[in-house]
Design a protein around this motif. Structure first.
Motif, mmCIF file in Angstrom:
data_model
loop_
_atom_site.group_PDB
_atom_site.id
_atom_site.type_symbol
_atom_site.label_atom_id
_atom_site.label_comp_id
_atom_site.label_asym_id
_atom_site.label_seq_id
_atom_site.Cartn_x
_atom_site.Cartn_y
_atom_site.Cartn_z
ATOM 1 N N GLN A 220 0.840 -1.203 0.000
ATOM 2 C CA GLN A 220 0.000 0.000 0.000
ATOM 3 C C GLN A 220 0.872 1.249 0.000
ATOM 4 N N LEU A 221 0.420 2.252 -0.767
ATOM 5 C CA LEU A 221 1.114 3.538 -0.804
ATOM 6 C C LEU A 221 1.068 4.168 0.583
ATOM 7 N N LEU A 222 2.175 4.777 1.007
ATOM 8 C CA LEU A 222 2.157 5.457 2.307
ATOM 9 C C LEU A 222 1.390 6.764 2.158
ATOM 10 N N THR A 223 0.156 6.749 2.640
ATOM 11 C CA THR A 223 -0.688 7.944 2.562
ATOM 12 C C THR A 223 -1.135 8.282 3.972
ATOM 13 N N ILE A 224 -0.947 9.545 4.357
ATOM 14 C CA ILE A 224 -1.277 9.956 5.716
ATOM 15 C C ILE A 224 -2.292 11.089 5.653
ATOM 16 N N ASP B 273 -11.200 17.327 5.695
ATOM 17 C CA ASP B 273 -12.026 16.196 5.269
ATOM 18 C C ASP B 273 -11.171 15.089 4.658
ATOM 19 N N ILE B 274 -9.903 15.064 4.993
ATOM 20 C CA ILE B 274 -9.013 14.090 4.322
ATOM 21 C C ILE B 274 -9.362 12.667 4.764
ATOM 22 N N LYS C 252 -10.507 8.037 2.249
ATOM 23 C CA LYS C 252 -11.208 7.214 3.251
ATOM 24 C C LYS C 252 -10.404 5.961 3.605
ATOM 25 N N ASP C 253 -9.547 5.481 2.671
ATOM 26 C CA ASP C 253 -8.792 4.246 2.922
ATOM 27 C C ASP C 253 -7.363 4.496 3.369
ATOM 28 N N GLN D 291 -13.841 14.174 13.337
ATOM 29 C CA GLN D 291 -12.824 13.126 13.437
ATOM 30 C C GLN D 291 -13.345 11.855 12.783
ATOM 31 N N ALA D 292 -12.586 11.283 11.848
ATOM 32 C CA ALA D 292 -12.982 10.005 11.250
ATOM 33 C C ALA D 292 -12.962 8.943 12.350
#
Ligand code: DC
Length: 233
Positions: A3-7, A131-132, A138-139, A194-195
């Motif tokens: 998985q791509l490192l997405t923060i 809203d990230i 969302k994933d 907060q998600a």
């Protein structure tokens, strides 16, 4: 497939998101996308076209017509409006208020979300905004909700302005922070929240380095990725 490192980093105005995100991304060797800068550029596009901020159709059309983009120079984000570097012009209090106003409109949000998702699709990135974690990514494998008490946020802003030699008044800044919170948290479309799977970091009692380390710890726990000590991207 790895998985791509997405923060995803979300939180209210003045929580330190932008500066902390910059440092965290640099220590991880990934890019930082400040999505607020894109809404600020959208707000500037609207101001420049002399459109009333409440005219939803005209605001949405103006943002669609404007060319808002981002490029990176030595790892630093440059925000462009119609080809012009507006990275400094968007930093005023007024531009922030305008950004908050135009970001209420679904047509504006759809355009910004699309651009952000395109960027994050292929490149490891840290995105900060409102809203990230709930909408844009969302994933995302790592979601942080960075907040602080309104008084702590207003105090930080006061110090920043004082450091720049600008005159500032604590009560007025606190009122502005509270007004922005109300607008960002109560808008109908994608309000700041907060998600469910975001980790809460309350920075009221933390200094800059403690915030950076708290987030890096969460990244490592969630993904196993460690920061490269003292190395900037
Ligand atoms: O983070 P900032 O102060 O630069 O953001 C300016 C405004 O843009 C903020 O009040 C709300 C809006 N915004 C948004 O709605 N969604 C984002 N992802 C980022 C910012």
């Amino acid at each position: 497939m790895t998985q791509l490192l997405t923060i995803a980093v979300d939180g209210p105005v003045g929580a330190g998101k932008s500066t902390v995100s910059d440092e965290v991304a640099a220590r991880l060797g990934i890019l930082h996308l400040d999505t607020g800068a894109m809404y600020r550029a959208a707000g500037l596009a609207v101001s420049r076209r002399k459109i009333g901020r409440d005219d939803e159709a005209a605001v949405t059309a103006a943002v669609a017509e404007a060319d808002i983009s981002v490029r990176y120079e030595n790892g630093r984000q440059i925000t462009l409006l119609d080809g012009e570097d507006v990275s400094t012009a968007i930093r005023t209090q007024e531009a922030g208020a305008m950004a908050s106003a135009v970001s209420r409109f679904p047509g504006v949000r759809r355009q910004m979300v699309f651009l952000q998702q395109q960027m994050a699709k292929t490149t490891p990135m840290l995105l900060d905004g409102r809203d990230i974690g709930t909408v844009v990514l969302k994933d995302a494998p790592v979601k942080i909700y960075l907040t602080a008490a309104p008084e702590a946020r207003a105090m930080r802003r006061l110090r920043q302005l004082e450091e720049k030699g600008e005159k500032a008044d604590f009560a007025a800044i606190l009122a502005e922070v509270n007004a922005r919170d109300r607008q960002d948290m109560n808008r109908e479309i994608d309000p700041l929240r907060q998600a469910e799977d975001a980790v809460l970091v309350d920075s009221s009692e933390m200094d800059f380095e403690q915030m950076v380390e708290a987030i890096l710890r969460i990244v490592e726990e969630k993904t196993g990725v460690k920061a490269r000590k003292g190395v900037r991207a």
